[in-house]
Design a protein around this motif. Structure first.
Motif, short mmCIF file in Angstrom:
data_model
loop_
_atom_site.label_atom_id
_atom_site.label_comp_id
_atom_site.label_asym_id
_atom_site.label_seq_id
_atom_site.Cartn_x
_atom_site.Cartn_y
_atom_site.Cartn_z
N ILE A 372 70.00 -8.46 5.93
CA ILE A 372 68.99 -9.47 6.28
C ILE A 372 68.99 -9.75 7.77
CG2 ILE A 372 68.40 -11.92 6.04
CD1 ILE A 372 69.38 -11.79 3.14
N TYR A 373 70.16 -9.92 8.37
CA TYR A 373 70.24 -10.38 9.75
C TYR A 373 70.11 -9.26 10.79
CZ TYR A 373 71.20 -15.19 8.58
OH TYR A 373 71.08 -16.49 8.14
N ASN A 374 69.83 -8.05 10.35
CA ASN A 374 69.59 -6.96 11.29
C ASN A 374 68.16 -6.44 11.25
OD1 ASN A 374 72.18 -5.85 12.82
ND2 ASN A 374 72.86 -6.62 10.83
N HIS A 375 67.29 -7.13 10.48
CA HIS A 375 65.90 -6.69 10.38
C HIS A 375 64.99 -7.90 10.52
CE1 HIS A 375 68.30 -3.63 8.25
NE2 HIS A 375 67.46 -2.78 8.83
N VAL A 376 64.17 -7.89 11.55
CA VAL A 376 63.34 -9.04 11.90
C VAL A 376 62.48 -9.49 10.72
CG1 VAL A 376 61.43 -9.81 13.35
CG2 VAL A 376 63.28 -8.51 14.36
N GLU A 377 61.78 -8.54 10.10
CA GLU A 377 60.84 -8.89 9.05
C GLU A 377 61.55 -9.54 7.86
OE1 GLU A 377 57.17 -6.75 6.60
OE2 GLU A 377 58.17 -5.71 8.25
N VAL A 378 62.72 -9.01 7.50
CA VAL A 378 63.47 -9.56 6.36
C VAL A 378 64.03 -10.94 6.72
CG1 VAL A 378 65.35 -9.17 4.74
CG2 VAL A 378 64.04 -7.23 5.62
N LEU A 379 64.55 -11.08 7.94
CA LEU A 379 65.12 -12.36 8.35
C LEU A 379 64.05 -13.44 8.42
CD1 LEU A 379 67.45 -14.08 9.25
CD2 LEU A 379 67.26 -13.11 11.56
N MET A 382 63.26 -14.42 4.88
CA MET A 382 64.31 -15.25 4.29
C MET A 382 64.21 -16.69 4.79
SD MET A 382 67.46 -16.82 4.95
CE MET A 382 68.14 -16.02 6.39
N ARG A 383 64.01 -16.86 6.09
CA ARG A 383 63.91 -18.22 6.64
C ARG A 383 62.67 -18.94 6.13
NH1 ARG A 383 65.91 -16.88 12.87
NH2 ARG A 383 68.14 -17.14 12.45
N LYS A 384 61.63 -18.19 5.82
CA LYS A 384 60.43 -18.80 5.25
C LYS A 384 60.73 -19.36 3.86
CE LYS A 384 55.81 -17.60 3.52
NZ LYS A 384 54.81 -16.51 3.38
N TYR A 385 61.44 -18.59 3.04
CA TYR A 385 61.71 -19.02 1.66
C TYR A 385 62.84 -20.04 1.57
CZ TYR A 385 58.39 -15.82 -0.46
OH TYR A 385 57.24 -15.20 -0.86
N SER A 414 68.39 -19.85 -5.61
CA SER A 414 67.03 -19.81 -6.15
C SER A 414 66.01 -19.41 -5.08
CB SER A 414 66.66 -21.17 -6.75
OG SER A 414 66.73 -22.19 -5.75
N ASN A 415 66.26 -19.80 -3.83
CA ASN A 415 65.35 -19.41 -2.74
C ASN A 415 65.37 -17.91 -2.52
OD1 ASN A 415 66.76 -22.16 -2.12
ND2 ASN A 415 64.78 -22.31 -1.09
N LEU A 416 66.57 -17.32 -2.58
CA LEU A 416 66.68 -15.86 -2.40
C LEU A 416 66.03 -15.11 -3.55
CD1 LEU A 416 70.38 -15.69 -1.14
CD2 LEU A 416 68.32 -15.38 0.23
N ASP A 706 61.47 -15.45 14.13
CA ASP A 706 61.30 -16.90 14.01
C ASP A 706 62.65 -17.56 14.28
OD1 ASP A 706 58.68 -16.50 13.31
OD2 ASP A 706 59.09 -16.52 11.15
N GLN A 707 62.68 -18.49 15.20
CA GLN A 707 63.95 -19.13 15.55
C GLN A 707 64.36 -20.16 14.49
OE1 GLN A 707 65.74 -17.95 18.11
NE2 GLN A 707 64.07 -16.47 18.13
#
Length: 749
Positions: A372-379, A382-385, A414-416, A706-707
Motif C-alpha cells: 500500500i505505502y509504495n504505490h500512490v494510487e493504492v495509498l 486507502m486513505r479515502k476509504y 471494515s474500511n480495508l 494525498d497528504q
C-alpha cells in the motif's frame, strides 16, 4: 448543553496563533469556542476574544487561570502586533487621503499592489521614492532594506545577483512567507519536523512584532552572545527545578544510546515532577562494560545533585549497570538503583514478537502495508476509504510500533474490506498484480483478523504501561505496579488455560520480577489511595514488604521511622482527614501526591515520604535524538574553547527539548507522515519494499499523493491510568508469578 455540542474541526485557513489553544463547536447553528486549558466556553467575540482570554487582558471577558506563562506571553505579543498593524494601516490611509484627492486614491492603491512583490529586490538609488504610500513610520522602502542599524541588508549586493530574485513571481502574503521559510530549511538541511517545535511560532511572532527592517542575527551573534544568554536562561530554569528537589525528591536518569559512528553516550538527567533537566553527557565508549567506571560516574552525579535529594538512580538493566547500581546503594544506603521500566517493557514486547505464530501474523500485515505505502494510487485509495487515517502509526520503539500498527489495522478492518470490494479497486491496475492479489487474500482471511485481535488483546496492556511510564502528565511511580498487575490479568483473561497464559507470564517475569525487587513501585501502589482502598482484605505481603523497606531505606532517622509506622494505621483505617467525603471522592480524581498534600496533614511524616515516592518516574528513556553537535564535539582534533562552546550548545539544546515535551502536552501538531524519513527508524519494516519484490513500472510520483489529514495519526490515547479490566487485586497467582516447576514445563511450549 455540552452534550449537544457538535465538534467542528479547525480548518487549515485559520492561521491565527490562538486557534491552537482552543476548540470549536457548533450549537444551534452558532459557533462556540472553548479554551483547552480552563474549559471556558465563548459564544461570541471570535478568536480575538479567546486571545484576550489567554493573554490575561481584562475587559471583554474573564482571563484564563490555567494557561501556561509562555502561552500567555505569546498571546500578548500577538495582540500587541495586531494593534501596531492596525495603527500603521490607519496612518497610511490618513496620509493618502491628506496628500491625494479622492479620485487619485484608487489609482495609487493599484500601483502600490503592483510593486509589492518587488519590494525585496535591490534597486538603484535614484533619489526618488517609488510611491508616497510606500513610506512607513520607520522610513521608506529603501530605508527598510538598509535596516535600522544603518548597515546594508544581506539581500542587497552590488556584485552578485540578489538572493531576493528567488522570490520573483511570488505574490506577497502568506504563501510568500511560507516559501521563504521552506527555502531556508531546505538550504541548511534542517529536519522538516522542526516546524513542530513549540518555539517555532513564537520566533515568527517575535519577528512580526518588530516590523519591517529587522536585521537577522549574524553567525557570530548566534554562536556568541545569543548562545551565552541562552545558557544563562536555561541555567536559571534548572535552578528553579533544583529548588523543588528537597521537597519532592528526584531521580537521576542515565540514558544510554549509540551514535551512527558507534560511540556510546550516556546522557545524565534529573527528574522531578516540575520537569526533567539535562546535566551533561559522557562519552562512555571505553567504560560502558566496566562496572567500576560506571559506579564512579554515577557516584559523582549523585554527589553533585545531593544524596539527600535522590530517591533512585535509573539506568539500563544490563549486568554492568546492575553491579554498579548495587555498589552505589551500598555507598549511599538512603537511595535505590532501579532498572528502566520502559527498557524492560520494550524487551517484553520484543520477546512476544518472536513467538512463531505472532511473527507470522506480523509478516502478513507488513506485506500488506509495504504494498500500500509504495504505490500512490493504492495509498490514496486507502486513505479515502479510511477517511484520512493511516495504518502506520510510529511509536517509541520498533516493537511498540509493530503492535500499535496491528491494533490500528484491526480498527480499520471494515474500511480495508470495503476498499477491496469496491468498483474503484476492481478498475485499479494494481488489483491484478501478484502483490495486490496477496493483499486481497490477507484482508479476506478470517483467521488473520482473529489472530490480530488476539495479539492486540495480549499486547495492548503492555503498550498502555509503556505510554504511561513515558507520560509527562503525571509521575508513573504510583501507577506502574498496578499497571503490571493488569497486564498479567489481561493475558490470563484472554487465554484462560493456565498452560497457555503461563507462557506469556514467564516472558514478563524474566524481564521484570526476577531481575530485581522493586520496593519503590510496591510502595507507590500502597500509597496511591485509588488502588490501596480498592483492596479487599489484607494487603499482599509483597506490597507491604516493599512499603516497609522504603521506610527503612529512605528515612534514616529511627524516631521518624517509628512515627511513620504509627501513622500508617491512620491511613489504612481512613482516620481523620483521610475519611472525609471530599478525600474519598478525590481518591479517583486527584494525582496521588496532590491527594497527600491536601489530606495528609494529620500524618506529616508519612505524607512527606508519600509525596517524595509518588513524585518519581520509572523510566530513563529519552526521546529521539538529534546528533547535530555530537559528531563535532567528539572530534579528536578539537580546540578546548570550542569544545566548551559545543558542550554549552548541547546543554541548551537538550534542555529546550525536554522543556518542549511539557509545553506541547496540549498542543495539536500537524499530522505525521508515516512514510517520512523522520519516522524511518521505527517503521522501516512496514513501508520499505524488499529487494526481491517485483519491479513496479507504475506511477510513483509523490506529488500526486494525498497528504495525511491534520491530526489523523494523533487520536487521543485511551486513559492509561484507568485500565478498567477488572476491579480489585485479589488474584494471588498474579502476585506469585510463575513457579520454578511450572517454568520447566513451559520450555518446550
Amino acid at each position: 448543553m455540552e452534550s449537544e455540542l457538535e465538534p467542528v474541526p479547525v480548518g487549515a485557513l485559520k492561521r491565527d496563533v490562538a486557534w491552537k489553544h482552543c476548540q470549536m463547536f457548533k450549537f444551534e447553528n452558532r459557533t462556540r469556542l472553548k479554551c483547552i486549558y480552563c474549559g471556558k466556553m465563548f459564544s461570541g467575540g471570535g478568536i480575538h476574544r479567546i486571545k484576550e482570554h489567554l493573554a490575561g487582558q481584562k475587559g471583554n471577558g474573564p482571563t484564563c487561570p490555567r494557561v501556561h506563562p509562555d502561552v500567555r506571553r505569546i498571546m500578548r505579543q500577538s495582540l500587541e502586533g495586531s494593534i501596531v498593524k492596525s495603527r500603521r494601516k490607519q496612518k497610511r490611509t490618513e496620509d493618502g487621503q491628506r496628500l491625494l484627492g479622492p479620485g487619485e486614491l484608487e489609482t495609487v492603491a493599484t500601483h502600490d499592489e503592483a510593486i509589492t512583490g518587488l519590494q525585496l529586490l535591490s534597486t538603484p538609488d535614484t533619489g526618488e521614492p517609488l510611491s508616497l504610500l510606500a513610506k512607513e513610520e520607520e522610513g521608506t522602502t529603501s530605508d527598510r532594506m538598509i535596516g535600522r542599524t544603518g548597515n546594508p541588508s544581506p539581500l542587497m549586493t552590488s556584485n552578485t545577483h540578489p538572493i531576493s530574485n528567488l522570490t520573483l513571481g511570488l505574490p506577497r502574503g502568506k504563501d510568500h512567507v511560507h516559501m521563504a521559510i521552506g527555502r531556508f530549511l531546505y538550504d541548511v538541511g534542517a529536519p522538516l519536523d522542526a516546524v513542530n517545535s513549540v518555539y517555532f511560532q513564537p520566533m515568527i511572532d517575535a519577528i512580526v512584532s518588530e516590523g519591517p527592517g529587522l536585521r537577522a542575527p549574524s553567525y557570530h551573534d548566534i554562536r556568541g552572545w545569543i548562545l551565552k544568554k541562552s545558557v544563562e536562561e536555561v541555567k536559571s530554569l534548572v535552578d528553579q527545578y533544583k529548588g523543588t528537589w528537597a521537597k519532592t525528591g528526584c531521580s537521576i536518569l542515565a540514558d544510554e544510546w549509540t551514535t551512527e559512528t558507534g560511540r556510546v553516550l550516556i546522557h545524565l538527567m534529573v527528574y522531578c515532577p516540575e520537569g526533567t533537566v539535562f546535566l551533561k553527557f559522557v562519552d562512555a565508549s571505553d567504560i560502558v562494560r566496566s562496572p567500576d567506571a560506571l559506579y564512579e560516574l554515577l557516584k559523582e552525579v549523585v554527589e553533585e545533585v545531593g544524596v539527600q535529594n535522590v530517591l533512585q538512580v535509573i539506568t539500563d538493566s544490563t549486568e554492568y549497570y546492575a553491579i554498579a547500581g548495587k555498589r552505589l546503594t551500598e555507598t549511599f544506603p538512603t537511595m535505590y538503583w532501579t532498572p528502566c521500566a520502559a527498557h524492560c517493557i520494550n524487551l517484553m514486547l520484543e520477546d512476544i514478537g518472536k513467538f512463531e505464530w505472532i511473527n507470522a501474523v506480523l509478516g502478513h500485515a507488513k506485506s500488506m502495508t509495504r504494498f500500500i505505502y509504495n504505490h500512490v494510487e493504492v495509498l490514496n485509495m486507502m486513505r479515502k476509504y479510511t477517511y484520512g487515517k493511516d495504518l502506520i502509526q510510529p511509536a517509541v520503539t520498533r516493537s511498540a510500533t509493530d503492535f500499535t500498527i496491528l491494533k490500528n489495522m484491526v480498527s480499520l478492518k471494515s474500511n480495508l474490506q470495503d476498499m477491496v470490494t469496491s468498483q474503484e479497486w476492481m478498475d485499479c491496475p494494481y488489483s491484478k498484480k501478484p502483490e495486490g492479489l496477496v493483499m486481497i487474500d490477507v484482508i479476506y482471511s478470517q483467521s488473520f483478523w482473529s489472530s490480530c485481535s488476539s495479539i492486540v488483546n495480549l499486547t495492548e496492556p503492555l503498550l498502555r504501561v509503556l505510554r504511561m511510564v513515558g507520560s509527562e502528565k503525571r509521575p508513573a511511580m504510583g501507577y506502574i505496579y498496578e499497571g503490571m498487575y493488569r497486564v498479567k490479568e489481561a493475558i490470563k483473561k484472554e487465554l484462560v488455560e493456565k498452560k497457555d497464559y503461563l507462557v506469556y507470564w514467564n516472558v514478563i517475569d524474566q524481564r521484570w520480577n526476577r531481575q530485581l525487587p522493586r520496593p519503590l513501585q510496591a510502595a507507590g501502589f500502597y500509597l496511591n489511595p485509588k488502588f490501596f482502598y480498592s483492596i479487599e482484605g489484607d494487603v499482599h505481603n509483597e506490597i507491604m514488604s516493599g512499603m516497609l523497606d522504603c521506610i527503612e531505606r529512605l528515612v534514616p532517622e529511627i524516631k521518624t521511622q517509628d512515627k511513620i509506622t504509627k501513622e500508617l494505621s491512620s491511613y489504612k483505617n481512613a482516620v481523620g482527614d483521610f475519611g472525609r467525603k471530599m478525600a474519598i471522592r478525590a481518591r479517583n480524581t486527584m494525582l496521588p501526591a496532590e491527594w497527600w498534600s491536601t489530606y495528609g496533614g494529620g500524618c506529616p511524616n508519612l505524607a512527606r515520604l508519600a509525596i517524595r515516592i509518588l513524585n518519581q518516574t520509572c523510566s530513563a528513556a529519552g526521546f529521539k535524538q538529534n546528533q547535530i553537535s555530537f559528531k563535532q564535539i567528539h572530534n579528536i582534533t578539537r580546540n578546548r574553547l570550542e569544545h566548551q562552546r559545543l558542550s554549552n550548545l548541547v546543554f541548551v539544546q537538550y534542555n529546550l527539548r525536554l522543556r518542549q515535551r511539557i509545553l506541547r502536552k496540549n498542543q495539536e501538531l500537524d499530522a505525521m507522515d508515516p512514510i517520512s524519513f523522520d519516522n524511518i527508524d521505527t517503521v522501516e519494516d512496514w513501508i520499505t519494499e524488499k529487494e526481491e519484490m517485483t519491479v513496479d513500472n507504475g506511477r510513483s510520483d509523490w506529488m500526486a499523493l494525498d497528504q495525511p489529514l491534520a491530526n489523523a495519526m494523533l487520536a487521543p490515547s485511551p486513559n492509561d491510568e484507568a485500565y478498567g479490566l477488572d476491579a480489585g487485586f485479589e488474584d494471588d497467582e498474579i502476585f506469585d508469578g510463575v513457579k520454578d516447576g511450572e517454568e520447566n514445563g513451559l520450555v518446550n511450549q
